[in-house]
Scaffold this motif. Structure first.
Motif, PDB file in Angstrom:
ATOM      1  N   PRO A  38     -26.487-114.535 -10.359  1.00  9.20           N
ATOM      2  CA  PRO A  38     -25.925-115.889 -10.528  1.00  9.20           C
ATOM      3  C   PRO A  38     -26.946-117.001 -10.229  1.00  9.20           C
ATOM      4  CG  PRO A  38     -25.193-114.965  -8.449  1.00  9.20           C
ATOM      5  CD  PRO A  38     -26.052-113.914  -9.107  1.00  9.20           C
ATOM      6  N   VAL A  39     -27.895-117.164 -11.132  1.00  7.86           N
ATOM      7  CA  VAL A  39     -28.897-118.230 -10.970  1.00  7.86           C
ATOM      8  C   VAL A  39     -28.230-119.586 -11.182  1.00  7.86           C
ATOM      9  CG1 VAL A  39     -31.014-116.998 -11.583  1.00  7.86           C
ATOM     10  CG2 VAL A  39     -29.588-117.925 -13.397  1.00  7.86           C
ATOM     11  N   ILE A  40     -28.845-120.640 -10.661  1.00 10.29           N
ATOM     12  CA  ILE A  40     -28.316-121.990 -10.856  1.00 10.29           C
ATOM     13  C   ILE A  40     -28.106-122.248 -12.349  1.00 10.29           C
ATOM     14  CG2 ILE A  40     -29.048-123.218  -8.772  1.00 10.29           C
ATOM     15  CD1 ILE A  40     -31.631-124.008 -10.346  1.00 10.29           C
ATOM     16  N   GLY A  64     -30.252-118.139   0.201  1.00 13.01           N
ATOM     17  CA  GLY A  64     -29.862-117.387  -1.000  1.00 13.01           C
ATOM     18  C   GLY A  64     -30.958-117.443  -2.047  1.00 13.01           C
ATOM     19  N   THR A  65     -31.952-116.575  -1.886  1.00 11.32           N
ATOM     20  CA  THR A  65     -33.105-116.546  -2.811  1.00 11.32           C
ATOM     21  C   THR A  65     -32.747-115.853  -4.124  1.00 11.32           C
ATOM     22  OG1 THR A  65     -34.444-116.083  -0.826  1.00 11.32           O
ATOM     23  CG2 THR A  65     -35.565-115.928  -2.964  1.00 11.32           C
ATOM     24  N   ALA A  66     -31.961-114.791  -4.027  1.00 10.09           N
ATOM     25  CA  ALA A  66     -31.726-113.847  -5.142  1.00 10.09           C
ATOM     26  C   ALA A  66     -33.086-113.419  -5.697  1.00 10.09           C
ATOM     27  CB  ALA A  66     -30.800-114.438  -6.188  1.00 10.09           C
ATOM     28  N   TYR A  69     -35.491-117.515  -8.587  1.00  9.49           N
ATOM     29  CA  TYR A  69     -35.518-118.485  -9.691  1.00  9.49           C
ATOM     30  C   TYR A  69     -35.459-119.937  -9.182  1.00  9.49           C
ATOM     31  CZ  TYR A  69     -34.563-121.118 -13.860  1.00  9.49           C
ATOM     32  OH  TYR A  69     -34.652-122.066 -14.859  1.00  9.49           O
ATOM     33  N   SER A  70     -34.427-120.260  -8.384  1.00  6.04           N
ATOM     34  CA  SER A  70     -34.273-121.663  -7.955  1.00  6.04           C
ATOM     35  C   SER A  70     -35.431-122.114  -7.069  1.00  6.04           C
ATOM     36  CB  SER A  70     -32.925-121.877  -7.256  1.00  6.04           C
ATOM     37  OG  SER A  70     -32.719-120.912  -6.252  1.00  6.04           O
ATOM     38  N   GLU A  88     -33.197-114.517   2.065  1.00  5.18           N
ATOM     39  CA  GLU A  88     -32.384-113.571   1.281  1.00  5.18           C
ATOM     40  C   GLU A  88     -32.110-112.351   2.146  1.00  5.18           C
ATOM     41  OE1 GLU A  88     -30.813-113.392  -1.805  1.00  5.18           O
ATOM     42  OE2 GLU A  88     -30.204-111.480  -0.933  1.00  5.18           O
ATOM     43  N   LYS A  89     -30.847-111.938   2.204  1.00  6.53           N
ATOM     44  CA  LYS A  89     -30.548-110.801   3.078  1.00  6.53           C
ATOM     45  C   LYS A  89     -30.692-109.449   2.372  1.00  6.53           C
ATOM     46  CE  LYS A  89     -25.575-110.406   2.507  1.00  6.53           C
ATOM     47  NZ  LYS A  89     -24.258-110.505   3.105  1.00  6.53           N
ATOM     48  N   ASP A 116     -30.475-111.919   7.431  1.00  9.01           N
ATOM     49  CA  ASP A 116     -29.220-112.647   7.284  1.00  9.01           C
ATOM     50  C   ASP A 116     -29.479-114.109   7.647  1.00  9.01           C
ATOM     51  OD1 ASP A 116     -26.159-112.573   7.029  1.00  9.01           O
ATOM     52  OD2 ASP A 116     -26.533-113.679   8.884  1.00  9.01           O
ATOM     53  N   ALA A 117     -28.936-115.018   6.845  1.00 10.20           N
ATOM     54  CA  ALA A 117     -29.294-116.430   6.997  1.00 10.20           C
ATOM     55  C   ALA A 117     -29.009-116.981   8.387  1.00 10.20           C
ATOM     56  CB  ALA A 117     -28.582-117.264   5.933  1.00 10.20           C
ATOM     57  N   ASP A 137     -26.931-121.735  -1.182  1.00  7.12           N
ATOM     58  CA  ASP A 137     -26.464-121.049  -2.392  1.00  7.12           C
ATOM     59  C   ASP A 137     -26.304-119.554  -2.089  1.00  7.12           C
ATOM     60  OD1 ASP A 137     -25.793-120.617  -5.052  1.00  7.12           O
ATOM     61  OD2 ASP A 137     -27.870-120.591  -5.768  1.00  7.12           O
ATOM     62  N   ALA A 138     -25.467-119.250  -1.080  1.00  5.34           N
ATOM     63  CA  ALA A 138     -25.293-117.840  -0.677  1.00  5.34           C
ATOM     64  C   ALA A 138     -23.810-117.544  -0.487  1.00  5.34           C
ATOM     65  CB  ALA A 138     -26.098-117.573   0.593  1.00  5.34           C
ATOM     66  N   ALA A 139     -23.486-116.605   0.403  1.00  8.32           N
ATOM     67  CA  ALA A 139     -22.091-116.164   0.561  1.00  8.32           C
ATOM     68  C   ALA A 139     -21.161-117.341   0.838  1.00  8.32           C
ATOM     69  CB  ALA A 139     -22.004-115.149   1.692  1.00  8.32           C
ATOM     70  N   PHE A 146     -23.528-121.658   7.944  1.00  7.07           N
ATOM     71  CA  PHE A 146     -24.880-122.076   7.509  1.00  7.07           C
ATOM     72  C   PHE A 146     -25.082-123.562   7.846  1.00  7.07           C
ATOM     73  CE2 PHE A 146     -24.288-118.946   3.716  1.00  7.07           C
ATOM     74  CZ  PHE A 146     -24.624-117.864   4.514  1.00  7.07           C
TER      75      PHE A 146
HETATM   76  N1  SAH Z   1     -30.428-119.480  -5.465  1.00  6.85           N
HETATM   77  C1  SAH Z   1     -30.518-118.385  -6.426  1.00  6.85           C
HETATM   78  C2  SAH Z   1     -29.226-117.626  -6.589  1.00  6.85           C
HETATM   79  C3  SAH Z   1     -28.657-117.094  -5.283  1.00  6.85           C
HETATM   80  S1  SAH Z   1     -27.344-115.935  -5.510  1.00  6.85           S
HETATM   81  C4  SAH Z   1     -30.934-118.975  -7.775  1.00  6.85           C
HETATM   82  O1  SAH Z   1     -30.304-119.946  -8.216  1.00  6.85           O
HETATM   83  O2  SAH Z   1     -31.874-118.468  -8.379  1.00  6.85           O
HETATM   84  C5  SAH Z   1     -26.840-115.733  -3.839  1.00  6.85           C
HETATM   85  C6  SAH Z   1     -27.770-114.861  -2.980  1.00  6.85           C
HETATM   86  O3  SAH Z   1     -27.429-115.073  -1.617  1.00  6.85           O
HETATM   87  C7  SAH Z   1     -27.614-113.361  -3.236  1.00  6.85           C
HETATM   88  O4  SAH Z   1     -28.856-112.811  -3.595  1.00  6.85           O
HETATM   89  C8  SAH Z   1     -27.152-112.806  -1.882  1.00  6.85           C
HETATM   90  O5  SAH Z   1     -27.701-111.537  -1.552  1.00  6.85           O
HETATM   91  C9  SAH Z   1     -27.639-113.865  -0.907  1.00  6.85           C
HETATM   92  N2  SAH Z   1     -26.876-113.939   0.342  1.00  6.85           N
HETATM   93  C10 SAH Z   1     -25.529-113.861   0.493  1.00  6.85           C
HETATM   94  N3  SAH Z   1     -25.195-113.989   1.787  1.00  6.85           N
HETATM   95  C11 SAH Z   1     -26.332-114.163   2.487  1.00  6.85           C
HETATM   96  C12 SAH Z   1     -26.631-114.344   3.867  1.00  6.85           C
HETATM   97  N4  SAH Z   1     -25.674-114.361   4.774  1.00  6.85           N
HETATM   98  N5  SAH Z   1     -27.918-114.485   4.228  1.00  6.85           N
HETATM   99  C13 SAH Z   1     -28.902-114.465   3.288  1.00  6.85           C
HETATM  100  N6  SAH Z   1     -28.684-114.289   1.969  1.00  6.85           N
HETATM  101  C14 SAH Z   1     -27.426-114.144   1.565  1.00  6.85           C
END
Ligand code: SAH
Ligand code: MG
Length: 219
Positions: A38-40, A64-66, A69-70, A88-89, A116-117, A137-139, A146
């Motif tokens: 789920p990229v931006i 939330g690196t995934a 991309y962002s 990113e976790k 974990d963030a 941009d995470a959970a 956060f």
């Molecule tokens: N920002 C990215 C998309 C992020 S998708 C983009 O636009 O390219 C959300 C990501 O958050 C997922 O990869 C997921 O594994 C991560 N995530 C979810 N909960 C998290 C947490 N508690 N700590 C760190 N990363 C987390």
């Protein structure tokens, strides 16, 4: 229920105006979308691009690196003149993001953390880190935890942007009427938005772009 939070035709029209920042990022977006990450969204990217240029942040924090991309996008929007720390976790995603950041030639401006963030944020804070722009941009059900860590690392004039705050429109349904599995997420996100919109030292706008974006200015 799964609503498009904006009018389909309007969204298509806006997306039609989107231009990728460069061909490598166009390819990166395509691969990420194909992999179901789920990229931006395009319209969110356009909004972030404008904010990057207005704010010219020196230090960015992303939760939330995934696949990176962002983070790469923000680095490129600022022509590499920025330090981005992204958390990113998921280890597999983190490893892929490392490769992608190198491939996009953004390694100098992006530091990746696999953790974990909430845990990582506490450590960054202990290290005295401060940020002018934070992208959450995470959970979705953890936005409040956060936020509570992030606010300790921002200053007057910083901006905190949260993605997916309208959760494809599901947040408009009272939680008790929603599908059972979504109830907690919906309740948490509604409470989160009420909380950040009620803060006295923060000016928040909730924008129905992409999957819903909140933009908070620290006064
Ligand atoms: N920002 C990215 C998309 C992020 S998708 C983009 O636009 O390219 C959300 C990501 O958050 C997922 O990869 C997921 O594994 C991560 N995530 C979810 N909960 C998290 C947490 N508690 N700590 C760190 N990363 C987390
Ligand atoms: Mg998102």
């Amino acid at each position: 229920m799964d609503l498009n939070i904006t009018n389909e035709a309007v969204t298509d029209h806006i997306r039609g105006l989107y231009t990728p920042i460069d061909s490598d990022m166009a390819e990166f977006r395509k691969e990420a979308v194909e992999a179901g990450v789920p990229v931006i969204m395009e319209e969110t990217e356009m909004l972030i691009n404008t904010i990057m240029i207005i704010l010219r942040p020196h230090n960015i924090l992303e939760i939330g690196t995934a696949l990176g991309y962002s983070a790469c996008f923000m680095s490129k929007a600022l022509e590499g003149d920025v330090k981005i720390t992204t958390i990113e976790k998921n280890y597999e995603s983190f490893m892929k993001a490392n490769d992608n950041v190198a491939q996009q030639k953004c390694s100098e401006s992006i530091d990746l953390i696999c953790d974990d963030a909430v845990h990582a944020l506490k450590q960054l804070r202990d290290g005295g880190r401060m940020y002018d722009f934070v992208f959450i941009d995470a959970a979705k059900s953890h936005y409040r935890s956060f936020w509570d860590e992030v606010v300790k690392m921002v200053h007057r004039g910083s901006v905190i942007l949260c993605d997916n705050v309208l959760m494809r429109g599901t947040t408009v349904i009272p939680p008790e009427e929603a599908e059972h599995k979504h109830r907690t997420n919906i309740r948490n996100m509604r409470e989160f938005l009420e909380y950040i919109c009620g803060l006295e030292n923060v000016q928040t706008s909730v924008v129905a772009a992409g999957d819903g974006v909140s933009i908070s200015y620290i006064k």
